[in-house]
Design a protein around this motif. Structure first.
Motif, PDB file in Angstrom:
ATOM      1  N   UNK A 105      56.929  49.326  55.781  1.00  0.00           N
ATOM      2  CA  UNK A 105      57.293  47.921  55.730  1.00  0.00           C
ATOM      3  C   UNK A 105      58.249  47.704  54.555  1.00  0.00           C
ATOM      4  N   UNK A 106      59.509  47.378  54.874  1.00  0.00           N
ATOM      5  CA  UNK A 106      60.477  47.129  53.808  1.00  0.00           C
ATOM      6  C   UNK A 106      60.724  45.632  53.631  1.00  0.00           C
ATOM      7  N   UNK A 107      59.739  44.805  53.992  1.00  0.00           N
ATOM      8  CA  UNK A 107      59.882  43.362  53.804  1.00  0.00           C
ATOM      9  C   UNK A 107      60.623  42.725  54.960  1.00  0.00           C
ATOM     10  N   UNK A 108      61.951  42.752  54.931  1.00  0.00           N
ATOM     11  CA  UNK A 108      62.743  42.125  55.986  1.00  0.00           C
ATOM     12  C   UNK A 108      62.676  42.879  57.304  1.00  0.00           C
ATOM     13  N   UNK A 109      62.433  44.152  57.198  1.00  0.00           N
ATOM     14  CA  UNK A 109      62.406  44.949  58.433  1.00  0.00           C
ATOM     15  C   UNK A 109      61.305  46.005  58.329  1.00  0.00           C
ATOM     16  N   UNK A 110      60.835  46.460  59.500  1.00  0.00           N
ATOM     17  CA  UNK A 110      59.912  47.592  59.559  1.00  0.00           C
ATOM     18  C   UNK A 110      60.696  48.825  59.944  1.00  0.00           C
ATOM     19  N   UNK A 111      60.288  49.968  59.396  1.00  0.00           N
ATOM     20  CA  UNK A 111      60.902  51.239  59.775  1.00  0.00           C
ATOM     21  C   UNK A 111      59.823  52.120  60.396  1.00  0.00           C
ATOM     22  N   UNK A 132      64.247  50.610  63.734  1.00  0.00           N
ATOM     23  CA  UNK A 132      64.261  49.537  62.747  1.00  0.00           C
ATOM     24  C   UNK A 132      63.969  48.246  63.503  1.00  0.00           C
ATOM     25  N   UNK A 133      63.016  47.487  63.031  1.00  0.00           N
ATOM     26  CA  UNK A 133      62.680  46.219  63.679  1.00  0.00           C
ATOM     27  C   UNK A 133      62.836  45.096  62.671  1.00  0.00           C
ATOM     28  N   UNK A 134      63.637  44.059  63.020  1.00  0.00           N
ATOM     29  CA  UNK A 134      63.648  42.864  62.174  1.00  0.00           C
ATOM     30  C   UNK A 134      63.334  41.679  63.080  1.00  0.00           C
ATOM     31  N   UNK A 135      63.553  40.486  62.590  1.00  0.00           N
ATOM     32  CA  UNK A 135      63.241  39.303  63.384  1.00  0.00           C
ATOM     33  C   UNK A 135      64.112  39.134  64.612  1.00  0.00           C
ATOM     34  N   UNK A 136      65.324  39.742  64.642  1.00  0.00           N
ATOM     35  CA  UNK A 136      66.154  39.562  65.832  1.00  0.00           C
ATOM     36  C   UNK A 136      66.831  40.818  66.373  1.00  0.00           C
ATOM     37  N   UNK A 137      66.468  41.965  65.886  1.00  0.00           N
ATOM     38  CA  UNK A 137      67.013  43.178  66.512  1.00  0.00           C
ATOM     39  C   UNK A 137      66.019  44.343  66.435  1.00  0.00           C
ATOM     40  N   UNK A 138      66.265  45.304  67.341  1.00  0.00           N
ATOM     41  CA  UNK A 138      65.607  46.612  67.259  1.00  0.00           C
ATOM     42  C   UNK A 138      66.718  47.643  67.263  1.00  0.00           C
ATOM     43  N   UNK A 139      66.689  48.561  66.311  1.00  0.00           N
ATOM     44  CA  UNK A 139      67.668  49.653  66.338  1.00  0.00           C
ATOM     45  C   UNK A 139      66.898  50.953  66.539  1.00  0.00           C
TER      46      UNK A 139
END
Lengths: 359, 359, 359, 359, 359
Positions: A105-111, A132-139
């Motif tokens: 958990x890097x705060x703004x995004x999960x790895x 990488x998961x954030x509030x509006x994307x998955x990479x």
């Protein structure tokens, strides 16, 4: 595979500054970046070729899925990291293909680091996939092109199920679930192979069988190394720890967690079965061999006294010198009598051994 | 190495007063003390020869790294302990080279024990390295001169990465990480050796192989004994317990903790593989031997009845005395007939054994 | 059974949208739906044929038990799910017959997966049974028709015990307890088989025994896989987690939990006994064989020197050429003497081997 | 020792009233009570002979150490118990020499059971030592006179280290630490023996080796049974649970706890090594034997066909009766030819076996 | 015993209504009910024959101990349950003699299941004993008459120790402690048997030994199954969970808990020893047998070349036909020479094998 794959150096030289990016060893697959951007009634799917093209997708409220194949283009990855503000350690882990599955958990995004599985003619192949998961994307990033996610892509295109209604956390779930689902046909195949060998092992124990059981055990050990931390990852996603996951998605992740437990359960069972099989193989092989040795020894043992009798009457004592010297040789029924004695002796021994249940 | 190293007495005589300093056994390496004192735009690196020279570095706000090689100069160590106010038990542990890796919090400073690894022609060598960390210095002490930290020293000199910007806690991380990184090439080598033996074990099982597998298992056991407590140490550093570690450094330590888990994972896998290998070796060796014995026994068994026939016609029954006494000896085709019977018997037996799949 | 059952594909294709209903593989049993609706002085029992008929029972305050056999009628199940507002993932699990036993709390209702056991001529058969429990109904679903619940049905009909006085949570307990009770006769049978084999293994170790022990171990492994999660399920029901269970019923569930622990205890004991049996079998079998080989070898060894003596006196040295050439052949008591020597030699060897305790 | 020591009955008859004192079995050592009473500048050391003499020491603020050797004087012990108000159960445990190490808190005083170790010609000897600790005294009781505490006594006499400055809790630490220190030379010896055997096991596997490994394993099992609860005891002392321990002493106990972990670590490693050694022994012994058997069998197998040839030409076919009957016997080079054939056959077989790598 | 005892059906038919009383299988022992009612200066002891006679004791403030032997009188037990208001599930467990030891809190009373042990000629016998404890009575129930509690009864009668001063909780402790004490002589016997076998196993390994070790392991497994839950029961009694236990009694229960741990410790140690013994037996037995086989094979191998020589000179080559045909047969020292060659060959082989350390 197993050890083969391990032969590639999968670590950076000791003492390297943390966060240094270095292309993975092995053949370089060309970079291929696919973007899918979708909402309830919107769907854009296209291939892009530079980091700059990704910028518009970063902050849009729609769900964006960026799928990167091929990890040898270091400048691209550095650009990606800069654009999305990824921590250098996370990017380093993307390239280091020997990672254990994990969630950070890097705060703004999960790895996340996960693994994709496939069987190529009973050869187990394992590839690393990073998320990488954030509030509006998955990479998603992977070295070797693969089609683990094709079914999810279809569901997005066709708008089937919940996927178009929910956010990137559901997309992440769908992708992770697709990876968990890959375990089942693979394990099924191992189950079949174990079953096939169960008969072989009793009827025709061969050294190749030993080798194959050993190979299965090694592969299951490898699968076990992957599945336990993947269960942990999914468990963490499902609990409150992962703050980017919505409550609605958690129910689905609980289901996915169940699958992970089931996978581990199957692996452990197959490992137990394979070990049991090895025991049966060993004692069955030694049984067979011992039976052979026993029969051979019995044959020898029956002939030994017969040989002795023949040897006795092959002695050259001088019958002229004394009437006590081998008078049997001069008897009228001497030879038939001796043959009969031999037949009876041999038969009696054979019968005795048979009675004793020795063959 | 393993047991070799253990042969040195690594404990003080029972009942000794705690905190008594006593030089370690074994050859005495000369004392060598290097100081590196650095900040964002400052770098002093020099060798010093007395405790007094260290005093100016104790309370400066810059980061000071004091590296001590050679632990036989007890007065120097006592001086060091007095200058930095170290607890006598901690100093005693520095000299006692059989410590388990551990982290102890003495309030003003943390005391760590870690291990450095190397392979010298497949011989595993393990040295103990002790760390003192306070708010403005790191002191490392080791008996045998080594170059585990050379890469970190380079990074400080060149100002690469974060190292010059951050405090002594980051330096500690960098040093500990360098030690963890040493595991990978070492384990890689064990992986290679196991792999090499996988073929040998099936094709040419030799007693040396047994010996080598046993050696690998013993070394892995040794590595396991080190890696588990090192993981604990890094885990404690990463959590709140270690109050001298800044939040920024914790992210890096999490990465280092990941490496520790990966190391343990590899060790356990290699141990499993080595055990599996042992099983395969044993059954493969016994297989080969049994095959040999079987072939030999079959040869004997085929000749046994032939010998018997020859024995029968070697008997000396008096053909004059009775027409029943071995008339075969006088037949025209007697000898060729007997040879034919022998050939047929031998051939039939061989065929029968072959049919039964016995060879 | 074990592996046989596992051969059926028990997973949906990787990537399928979650919650998709798909009939289980294998033969399709016809749908049969029985409803029992009861209160303290009310009992309705009838078979129904469409989802609509179930609607009146949904919200009545009486206890309703709906038992569904046969899971190939997907539209019916979808209707049921819609009527009772079940989550699609729960319904999917009903059809996926490879689930581990589990308890899931969906707020308004609990969803349970359990297993039913039976032995058909020492073949272990395991079927999956799913439960839905809400405040006024219990729904049970199973693929294969079975009579695990017949005794409970009788108790409802006859109003014996507490069952008519208490709510659906007690009914759930009674049904789960009936499933736990099935373990005992099954395990009893395994206990008997192990006991029967204990004698066999010492007196008449046969390869079939090995096979049978292996089979028992495999079945016990299977039972273990089921019993551990079932214990967890019952434990969760008994604790506060399961909010639909009343305090009165918890005492009964504690008893049921005790049974689950007892079952696990028996399984582990039998597994230990079976493993011990395997060890005894192996060493007993090898003992017997070795005894045989020893006796055979002793027989050969006794005759070898006798054969040698016979061979010596079968040599053709020319007694004419020299008085030293085999004068024994011309002695008066030559032949009897040699026979005596042979008898003494053979007897002495036999005695010596006997004395040494070699046979 | 191990089992030997266990042969003594170490329990009171079932149903005895708790707290009944009963002298231990085995030879009775005479009672010997030594008192050391000390403070920063005070030291009294004397032997006493009755309970009454102890009374003055009970409530003085100085530290009093009462060491009791010999436990057969029940009235003395009862007097001691009454004087210091010990619970009867604690006194009973003092006499029951089969106790596990433990720490019990009786409010005013702590009661500890520990073990003292020694090696007498590689025979492990374990004695029980009981401790009572209050605010101003330590009482140690042991059956067999021993010198485990001599070094501590010296330190008190000479006023070396902290011991004269601190209270009875530090004295307890010093005594317990002395017992923990006894483990190291003992374990060192086991390490040496294992190492010595490592060579033996490969080069000269003998049945005695098996016996010795078994003995080492049994002793290590015994040491393990002691060390685990001792670690717990020290751990409890070090934590807040033991309210009679001062904060200053806890740092020392942490060090002692470290030793306990190290001891356990060494025991487990040696157990693993001993088990590995057993495996190597077994396969090495069977290897050697099998090699012998193989060579013997090869010798036999080479001679079998030669014997057959000799047997053929020992047959007595009548050369007069037919020219086909063994004409070889009349050939000019018959005998040399047969000898040559024999030599070639034997040589060819030997070469073949050699080529196959069979010897 | 073990399996024998397990053969009795110890479960009610699946689906039976919970709380149904059913007499245990096996021989019916007659009902015998003894009441002891006591206080500090009061002691009534009598046998009673109906439930009604028990009523006066139910609510008196004195301590009442009701001991019931024989469990086939269902009406009596139902009466007892009604009088003391026991839960039907508890009564059912009293009759179901295959229960695991356990403690259940029913509010007004505690229900315990424990086991009583005895050895009858090395046959382990285990009986179930149930306890009900309330504020003023203890009720013990057992199927088979036994004298486990005789010593406690004596202590009550004689007013020895604390027993007459304290309440029913202390009585319960005394009874439970008596059961724990039974373990020690039983385990002592197993220790002795293991020790006796340690010598046998090295000197005279016999198949019966294998059988006996297997029996010991099975019994220890049985004891282990009992002792672990008994430890839990005593642990629960000792902690606050059991509200009917007074603080004074808890100190005694702590002692009893210590015994339970010691028992488990001994069981585990004996299990380890028995397993080690099995290993030693197996390798010792195979060692002995292999030694025998080796000696036998060496004897054969020495004679094989001698037989060959004898065979050569038994060939019938025609010395008339050629001077090259076996001229040795006509030599003056032919026969003695051949005998000498034979002796030398045999001796040389024996010496060579001896040198090689093969026998």
């Amino acid at each position: 595979m197993a050890l083969q794959g391990r032969r590639m150096k999968r670590y950076h030289p000791p003492g390297t500054s943390p966060g240094t990016l270095r292309a993975p060893e092995g053949p370089a697959y060309p970079l291929r970046v696919m973007v899918i951007d979708y909402g309830l009634d919107r769907l854009i799917e296209k291939e892009i070729h530079s980091v700059e093209e990704l910028e518009p997708y970063r902050d849009t409220p729609t769900v964006t899925w960026i799928n990167v194949e091929g990890l040898h283009d270091i400048p691209f990855l550095e650009g990606l990291g800069k654009l999305f503000k990824f921590h250098p350690l996370a990017l380093e882990d993307v390239l280091n293909c020997g990672q254990r599955p994990k969630l950070e958990d890097y705060g703004d995004y999960h790895f996340l680091v996960m693994k994709s599985l496939s069987l190529d003619q009973d050869e187990l192949e394992i590839e690393q996939i990073s998320f990488f998961l954030s509030g509006n994307y998955v990479i998603t990033l992977q070295e070797v092109p693969g089609d683990s996610f094709e079914a999810v892509r279809q569901r997005i295109r066709q708008g089937k199920g919940q996927i178009r209604k929910l956010g990137p956390d559901y997309l992440l779930y769908a992708l992770v679930d697709a990876l968990m689902d890959e375990f089942f046909p693979v394990l099924e195949r191992y189950g079949e192979r174990i079953e096939e060998m169960e008969d072989k092992v009793i009827l025709r124990p061969a050294p190749e069988t030993l080798n194959e059981i050993h190979g299965i055990k090694r592969d299951l050990l490898e699968l076990r190394r992957i599945s336990w931390p993947e269960r942990e990852v999914i468990g963490s996603l499902q609990r409150d720890e992962a703050h980017l996951i919505q409550a609605d998605t958690r129910v689905y992740l609980r289901d996915c967690y169940d699958h992970a437990i089931q996978v581990i359960d199957m692996i452990e069972t197959y490992r137990d079965l394979a070990t049991g099989l090895l025991d049966v193989y060993l004692s069955s092989a030694s049984n067979r061999l011992n039976e052979v040795m026993k029969v051979l020894t019995i044959i020898s043992t029956i002939f030994i006294p017969l040989n002795f009798i023949a040897g006795v009457y092959g002695m050259n004592f001088d019958r002229q010198a004394s009437p006590l010297n081998m008078p049997e040789l001069g008897w009228y029924f001497g030879y038939p009598a001796v043959l009969t004695v031999m037949a009876i002796t041999g038969g009696a021994l054979a019968l005795y051994f048979k009675r004793k249940g020795w063959f």
